[in-house]
Design a protein around this motif. Sequence first.
Motif, short mmCIF file in Angstrom:
data_model
loop_
_atom_site.label_atom_id
_atom_site.label_comp_id
_atom_site.label_asym_id
_atom_site.label_seq_id
_atom_site.Cartn_x
_atom_site.Cartn_y
_atom_site.Cartn_z
N THR A 118 34.88 154.23 5.01
CA THR A 118 35.27 154.78 6.20
C THR A 118 35.62 156.23 5.71
O THR A 118 35.51 157.23 6.54
N ASP A 119 35.80 156.55 4.48
CA ASP A 119 36.08 157.85 4.05
C ASP A 119 35.22 158.56 3.01
O ASP A 119 35.01 159.71 2.89
N ARG A 120 34.27 157.53 2.30
CA ARG A 120 33.41 158.11 1.30
C ARG A 120 32.09 157.50 1.65
O ARG A 120 31.99 156.44 2.36
N ASN A 121 31.09 158.35 1.12
CA ASN A 121 29.56 158.17 1.46
C ASN A 121 29.23 157.20 0.27
O ASN A 121 28.59 157.69 -0.70
N ILE A 122 29.63 155.89 0.28
CA ILE A 122 29.18 155.09 -1.00
C ILE A 122 28.58 153.65 -0.73
O ILE A 122 28.56 153.16 0.80
N GLY A 123 27.84 152.87 -1.41
CA GLY A 123 27.28 151.62 -1.11
C GLY A 123 27.26 150.80 -2.60
O GLY A 123 27.52 151.56 -3.57
N GLU A 139 18.24 154.23 4.98
CA GLU A 139 17.13 154.57 4.21
C GLU A 139 17.58 155.25 3.04
O GLU A 139 17.06 155.28 2.04
N ALA A 140 18.49 156.20 3.11
CA ALA A 140 18.95 157.03 1.98
C ALA A 140 19.42 156.12 1.06
O ALA A 140 19.23 156.63 -0.38
N PHE A 141 20.46 155.17 1.34
CA PHE A 141 20.93 154.52 0.35
C PHE A 141 20.05 153.49 -0.35
O PHE A 141 19.81 153.17 -1.61
N LEU A 142 19.11 152.77 0.49
CA LEU A 142 18.10 151.81 -0.11
C LEU A 142 17.06 152.75 -1.19
O LEU A 142 16.59 152.16 -2.17
N ALA A 143 16.96 154.03 -0.83
CA ALA A 143 15.86 154.76 -1.82
C ALA A 143 16.57 155.00 -3.09
O ALA A 143 15.94 154.84 -4.09
N GLU A 144 17.83 155.21 -3.14
CA GLU A 144 18.38 155.24 -4.22
C GLU A 144 18.69 154.17 -5.08
O GLU A 144 18.44 154.10 -6.22
N ALA A 145 18.89 153.14 -4.40
CA ALA A 145 19.05 151.58 -5.11
C ALA A 145 17.95 151.26 -5.52
O ALA A 145 17.65 150.61 -6.61
N GLY A 146 16.86 151.53 -4.72
CA GLY A 146 15.46 151.12 -5.09
C GLY A 146 14.95 151.55 -6.22
O GLY A 146 13.88 151.10 -6.87
N VAL A 172 27.18 137.11 -11.42
CA VAL A 172 27.02 138.43 -11.03
C VAL A 172 27.17 138.99 -12.46
O VAL A 172 28.12 139.16 -13.18
N LEU A 173 26.16 140.04 -12.77
CA LEU A 173 26.11 140.64 -14.01
C LEU A 173 26.72 141.90 -14.06
O LEU A 173 27.82 142.47 -15.02
N LYS A 174 26.79 142.85 -12.91
CA LYS A 174 27.23 144.00 -12.77
C LYS A 174 27.56 144.28 -11.47
O LYS A 174 26.63 143.65 -10.47
N CYS A 175 28.62 145.16 -11.06
CA CYS A 175 28.65 145.41 -9.58
C CYS A 175 28.67 147.01 -9.87
O CYS A 175 29.17 147.84 -10.62
N ALA A 176 27.57 147.65 -9.05
CA ALA A 176 27.17 149.15 -9.31
C ALA A 176 27.37 149.69 -7.81
O ALA A 176 26.92 149.37 -6.91
N VAL A 177 28.25 150.67 -7.95
CA VAL A 177 28.63 151.53 -6.73
C VAL A 177 28.04 153.07 -6.69
O VAL A 177 28.01 153.68 -7.81
N TYR A 178 27.26 153.19 -5.82
CA TYR A 178 26.44 154.49 -5.71
C TYR A 178 27.32 155.56 -4.79
O TYR A 178 27.63 155.02 -3.53
N ASP A 179 27.88 156.56 -5.25
CA ASP A 179 28.83 157.50 -4.54
C ASP A 179 27.77 158.76 -4.44
O ASP A 179 27.42 159.26 -5.36
N PHE A 180 27.27 158.92 -3.18
CA PHE A 180 26.42 160.27 -2.97
C PHE A 180 27.16 161.56 -3.41
O PHE A 180 26.35 162.42 -3.30
N ASP A 181 28.29 161.63 -3.51
CA ASP A 181 28.96 162.99 -3.99
C ASP A 181 29.21 162.93 -5.39
O ASP A 181 28.75 163.69 -6.19
N SER A 182 30.20 162.14 -6.03
CA SER A 182 30.70 162.25 -7.27
C SER A 182 31.12 160.91 -7.71
O SER A 182 32.20 160.42 -7.41
N ALA A 183 30.43 160.33 -8.50
CA ALA A 183 31.15 159.04 -9.11
C ALA A 183 32.22 159.40 -10.05
O ALA A 183 33.13 158.35 -10.05
N ALA A 184 32.41 160.38 -10.62
CA ALA A 184 33.41 160.63 -11.49
C ALA A 184 34.87 160.88 -10.64
O ALA A 184 35.65 160.51 -11.06
N GLN A 185 34.60 161.45 -9.25
CA GLN A 185 35.96 161.42 -8.48
C GLN A 185 36.26 160.03 -7.95
O GLN A 185 37.29 159.67 -7.47
N ALA A 186 35.07 159.07 -7.49
CA ALA A 186 35.27 157.86 -6.75
C ALA A 186 35.85 156.85 -7.87
O ALA A 186 36.73 156.08 -7.17
#
Length: 303
Positions: A118-123, A139-146, A172-186
Amino acid sequence: MDTPRPWTDLPDDAAEGAAPDLKLVVLDMDGTLLDGDDRVPAAFWDLLPVMRERGIIVVPASGRQYATLRGMFADHGITTFLAENGTLVVHEGSVVSTSPVDGAAVDRIIDITRTAETDRNIGLVLCGPRGAYVEREDEAFLAEAGRYYAELSVVPNLHAVPEVHEGGAGTVLKCAVYDFDSAAQAAPALFTGGGPGVADLREGADGAPGHQVVVSGKNWIDIMNATANKGRALRQLQMSLGVPRSATAVFGDYLNDLEMMAEGDWSFAMDNGHPAVQRAANFIAPRNTEEGVVQVLRRLLGV
């Protein structure tokens, strides 16, 4: 650790002692082997027959999933992989080791990510041995994950993915979170106690180690078993194959490569790499955009 030396300090050819008796060449992908267009340099493929003839095993070591790495390299005869940041090690089709995430922690990560959307553009991507799973389907998230997960499925409910609680502990081997802005901040904002009500997934029950929260790139956060990293995975592979550090060359650029630097006497951080990784390495290699891995391998192999 001593200040790393430039790769040009290596002797000019094998006759001068540049070529150690290598048995493993371990290569991170993004920012290391891959060029600025996310491609393996054409010149790298020319070195494979040389390494194969000398009995050197080439090992892609990446946060990418096993299926993705296999698709990139298997047709070239490469069959050993450190996948999912070392949580899955495969040699010639056989699993050497896995380091799964606790099922309860996976449930917690799913809930944290859903709330944060609700606050961050993440997946969120749940990474299992048979494939990866997401709920977000734009589409934007699936393109990055793909880009990193060749076997990727959109599911209605990540909590219901069998791998989350398979066998009681989950696979589950790993949980990967994609932040469209900054992973270091998220990462601190969501997973490491950076604010009110924020989880600290590094803390387990009764003070036991929890899980690692690793910023593995500008936009990616990887949450893994507390003991999992590329360095530990490489040690397990070395033990399985009977290969010492002295016969291992390692190349990396980012924080998820840090522990791996200690597992090879011939450790190279890229010139474009994170300062902490450069401090941990024995040598500095040219930038990935300058085919730095190829340049160093040619010097090490004397070709």
